[in-house]
Design a protein around this motif. Structure first.
Motif, PDB file in Angstrom:
ATOM      1  N   GLU A  12       0.840  -1.204   0.000  1.00 36.83           N
ATOM      2  CA  GLU A  12       0.000   0.000   0.000  1.00 36.83           C
ATOM      3  C   GLU A  12       0.879   1.261   0.000  1.00 36.83           C
ATOM      4  N   LYS A  13       1.952   1.232   0.799  1.00 40.22           N
ATOM      5  CA  LYS A  13       2.853   2.381   0.892  1.00 40.22           C
ATOM      6  C   LYS A  13       3.660   2.566  -0.404  1.00 40.22           C
ATOM      7  N   VAL A  14       3.985   1.468  -1.065  1.00 42.63           N
ATOM      8  CA  VAL A  14       4.653   1.572  -2.373  1.00 42.63           C
ATOM      9  C   VAL A  14       3.755   2.329  -3.336  1.00 42.63           C
ATOM     10  N   LEU A  15       2.476   1.948  -3.376  1.00 47.73           N
ATOM     11  CA  LEU A  15       1.516   2.625  -4.271  1.00 47.73           C
ATOM     12  C   LEU A  15       1.379   4.101  -3.916  1.00 47.73           C
ATOM     13  N   GLN A  16       1.456   4.405  -2.621  1.00 48.65           N
ATOM     14  CA  GLN A  16       1.302   5.791  -2.169  1.00 48.65           C
ATOM     15  C   GLN A  16       2.489   6.672  -2.595  1.00 48.65           C
ATOM     16  N   TYR A  17       3.705   6.114  -2.510  1.00 49.41           N
ATOM     17  CA  TYR A  17       4.894   6.935  -2.732  1.00 49.41           C
ATOM     18  C   TYR A  17       5.551   6.753  -4.088  1.00 49.41           C
ATOM     19  N   ASN A  18       5.325   5.629  -4.749  1.00 50.11           N
ATOM     20  CA  ASN A  18       5.923   5.419  -6.076  1.00 50.11           C
ATOM     21  C   ASN A  18       5.043   6.088  -7.132  1.00 50.11           C
ATOM     22  N   THR A  19       5.055   7.430  -7.082  1.00 55.96           N
ATOM     23  CA  THR A  19       4.245   8.224  -8.011  1.00 55.96           C
ATOM     24  C   THR A  19       5.107   9.365  -8.549  1.00 55.96           C
ATOM     25  N   LEU A  20       4.621  10.026  -9.591  1.00 57.47           N
ATOM     26  CA  LEU A  20       5.375  11.133 -10.199  1.00 57.47           C
ATOM     27  C   LEU A  20       5.640  12.262  -9.208  1.00 57.47           C
ATOM     28  N   ASP A  21       4.775  12.416  -8.193  1.00 54.01           N
ATOM     29  CA  ASP A  21       4.989  13.459  -7.182  1.00 54.01           C
ATOM     30  C   ASP A  21       6.313  13.271  -6.449  1.00 54.01           C
ATOM     31  N   PHE A  22       6.741  12.016  -6.342  1.00 57.15           N
ATOM     32  CA  PHE A  22       7.986  11.692  -5.625  1.00 57.15           C
ATOM     33  C   PHE A  22       9.187  12.392  -6.260  1.00 57.15           C
ATOM     34  N   ILE A  23       9.135  12.548  -7.589  1.00 59.20           N
ATOM     35  CA  ILE A  23      10.284  13.080  -8.341  1.00 59.20           C
ATOM     36  C   ILE A  23      10.631  14.504  -7.907  1.00 59.20           C
ATOM     37  N   GLU A  24       9.599  15.291  -7.581  1.00 57.11           N
ATOM     38  CA  GLU A  24       9.805  16.715  -7.262  1.00 57.11           C
ATOM     39  C   GLU A  24      10.799  16.949  -6.129  1.00 57.11           C
ATOM     40  N   SER A  25      10.823  16.049  -5.157  1.00 55.98           N
ATOM     41  CA  SER A  25      11.671  16.271  -3.980  1.00 55.98           C
ATOM     42  C   SER A  25      12.826  15.285  -3.905  1.00 55.98           C
ATOM     43  N   ASP A  26      13.146  14.626  -5.020  1.00 58.42           N
ATOM     44  CA  ASP A  26      14.157  13.573  -5.000  1.00 58.42           C
ATOM     45  C   ASP A  26      15.183  13.795  -6.109  1.00 58.42           C
ATOM     46  N   PRO A  27      16.457  13.429  -5.870  1.00 56.70           N
ATOM     47  CA  PRO A  27      17.471  13.614  -6.919  1.00 56.70           C
ATOM     48  C   PRO A  27      17.248  12.759  -8.171  1.00 56.70           C
ATOM     49  N   VAL A  28      16.306  11.835  -8.147  1.00 56.21           N
ATOM     50  CA  VAL A  28      15.980  11.085  -9.373  1.00 56.21           C
ATOM     51  C   VAL A  28      15.502  12.037 -10.476  1.00 56.21           C
ATOM     52  N   GLN A  29      15.122  13.258 -10.084  1.00 56.13           N
ATOM     53  CA  GLN A  29      14.690  14.243 -11.085  1.00 56.13           C
ATOM     54  C   GLN A  29      15.818  14.618 -12.051  1.00 56.13           C
ATOM     55  N   ILE A  30      17.072  14.472 -11.634  1.00 55.72           N
ATOM     56  CA  ILE A  30      18.200  14.915 -12.466  1.00 55.72           C
ATOM     57  C   ILE A  30      18.321  14.079 -13.738  1.00 55.72           C
ATOM     58  N   PRO A  31      18.404  12.740 -13.652  1.00 54.65           N
ATOM     59  CA  PRO A  31      18.440  11.974 -14.905  1.00 54.65           C
ATOM     60  C   PRO A  31      17.181  12.128 -15.748  1.00 54.65           C
ATOM     61  N   GLN A 177      12.152  -1.562 -13.788  1.00 52.24           N
ATOM     62  CA  GLN A 177      11.124  -1.313 -14.801  1.00 52.24           C
ATOM     63  C   GLN A 177       9.873  -0.795 -14.087  1.00 52.24           C
ATOM     64  N   ASP A 178       9.722   0.503 -14.054  1.00 55.60           N
ATOM     65  CA  ASP A 178       8.709   1.152 -13.218  1.00 55.60           C
ATOM     66  C   ASP A 178       7.581   1.732 -14.074  1.00 55.60           C
ATOM     67  N   ASN A 179       6.398   1.160 -13.954  1.00 56.85           N
ATOM     68  CA  ASN A 179       5.280   1.671 -14.761  1.00 56.85           C
ATOM     69  C   ASN A 179       4.696   2.974 -14.209  1.00 56.85           C
ATOM     70  N   LYS A 180       5.272   3.476 -13.111  1.00 57.48           N
ATOM     71  CA  LYS A 180       4.795   4.740 -12.539  1.00 57.48           C
ATOM     72  C   LYS A 180       5.624   5.931 -13.006  1.00 57.48           C
ATOM     73  N   GLY A 181       6.750   5.656 -13.682  1.00 60.88           N
ATOM     74  CA  GLY A 181       7.532   6.746 -14.258  1.00 60.88           C
ATOM     75  C   GLY A 181       8.544   7.392 -13.339  1.00 60.88           C
ATOM     76  N   VAL A 182       8.816   6.791 -12.176  1.00 60.65           N
ATOM     77  CA  VAL A 182       9.835   7.360 -11.278  1.00 60.65           C
ATOM     78  C   VAL A 182      11.204   6.807 -11.649  1.00 60.65           C
ATOM     79  N   ASP A 183      11.396   5.502 -11.478  1.00 55.78           N
ATOM     80  CA  ASP A 183      12.656   4.872 -11.903  1.00 55.78           C
ATOM     81  C   ASP A 183      12.670   4.778 -13.423  1.00 55.78           C
ATOM     82  N   LEU A 184      13.840   4.980 -14.004  1.00 56.28           N
ATOM     83  CA  LEU A 184      13.910   5.155 -15.459  1.00 56.28           C
ATOM     84  C   LEU A 184      13.963   3.832 -16.228  1.00 56.28           C
ATOM     85  N   GLY A 185      14.553   2.795 -15.635  1.00 58.37           N
ATOM     86  CA  GLY A 185      14.549   1.461 -16.238  1.00 58.37           C
ATOM     87  C   GLY A 185      15.147   1.375 -17.630  1.00 58.37           C
TER      88      GLY A 185
END
Length: 254
Positions: A12-31, A177-185
């Motif tokens: 449930e928590k994965v679904l809550q946080y593995n979303t595009l909103d996560f990118i805004e506050s995380d260095p994953v935004q750089i790649p 391989q992330d269908n939510k678009g956070v991890d680039l895979g």
């Protein structure tokens, strides 16, 4: 909580946080700023390297790294002049300084020229259910060329009992391989099943509170213990639970 209830809670928590909103506050935004494979993987590697401390500062300094390379990381790595490298001398993020940055650029150039790039090098020594030997071998190759001794501390070696949090996070970005678009895979040669959770103070504390981790230190032995538990929940994508553990720790103060 039973094992089944704990799995449901974490899913449930994965679904809550593995979303595009996560990118805004995380260095994953750089790649995510780039579209070419080599730009993505170099930008990811450099920003993951400095991913410790205040997250806003990590993101700000990662953007600064990209600007110093003219926002074309692969082109800069492959065709920089000595004059271009002088610009990097002003860079600093905590203990990672301009000389370290220059050393990293030279090592990356060596990897792309002589080792078929970052993906091929990480994929070369992978073992079933683990990337830890691969990370250790990567570090050896990375520092194959002349370098400052001080720069070595910026890449961890899991075979020296390090949790290697930043490199494991980087591998999550590149391989999952992330269908939510956070991890680039974008790397297809390393199965997400082999990845390890980026273990840090937040995910470690949450894991202990949930009974997923008994070891007190956040080291290589703790990582092995945590990975083993997370693989019981999902053997094909265990590292997705990083979103749950990190989210619970950072956003909810669990």
């Amino acid at each position: 909580m039973t094992q089944s209830e704990l799995k449901d809670f974490l899913d449930e928590k994965v679904l809550q946080y593995n979303t595009l909103d996560f990118i805004e506050s995380d260095p994953v935004q750089i790649p995510h700023l780039f579209t070419q494979k080599e730009d993505i993987e170099i930008a990811g590697f450099l920003s993951a390297t400095i991913a410790w401390g205040n997250r806003k500062m990590i993101i700000k300094n990662s953007h600064r790294m990209m600007e110093l390379m003219g926002n074309t990381p692969y082109d800069f790595v492959m065709s920089h002049s000595d004059e271009d490298l002088v610009r990097l001398e002003t860079f600093v993020h905590r203990t990672f300084n301009g000389q370290d940055f220059i050393g990293f650029i030279k090592s990356l150039q060596n990897i792309y020229k002589n080792h078929d790039g970052l993906e091929a090098l990480f994929a070369k020594h992978q073992e079933t259910n683990s990337m830890q030997k691969s990370i250790s071998e990567f570090k050896k190759t990375f520092f194959d060329i002349p370098h400052l001794a001080r720069t070595q501390k910026h890449i961890s070696d899991p075979l020296n009992n390090s949790a290697a949090k930043r490199i494991n996070m980087y591998l999550r970005w590149m391989c999952r391989q992330d269908n939510k678009g956070v991890d680039l895979g974008i790397w297809k040669t390393i199965p997400p099943a082999f990845l390890s959770c980026p273990l840090d103070v937040h995910s470690g504390n949450v894991a202990r509170k949930l009974g997923l981790l008994t070891r007190k230190q956040n080291d290589g032995k703790a990582l092995f213990e945590l990975d083993s538990k997370l693989r019981e929940f999902d053997s094909t994508d265990p590292v997705k639970y990083d979103f749950a553990l990190f989210g619970l720790g950072v956003f909810e103060g669990f």
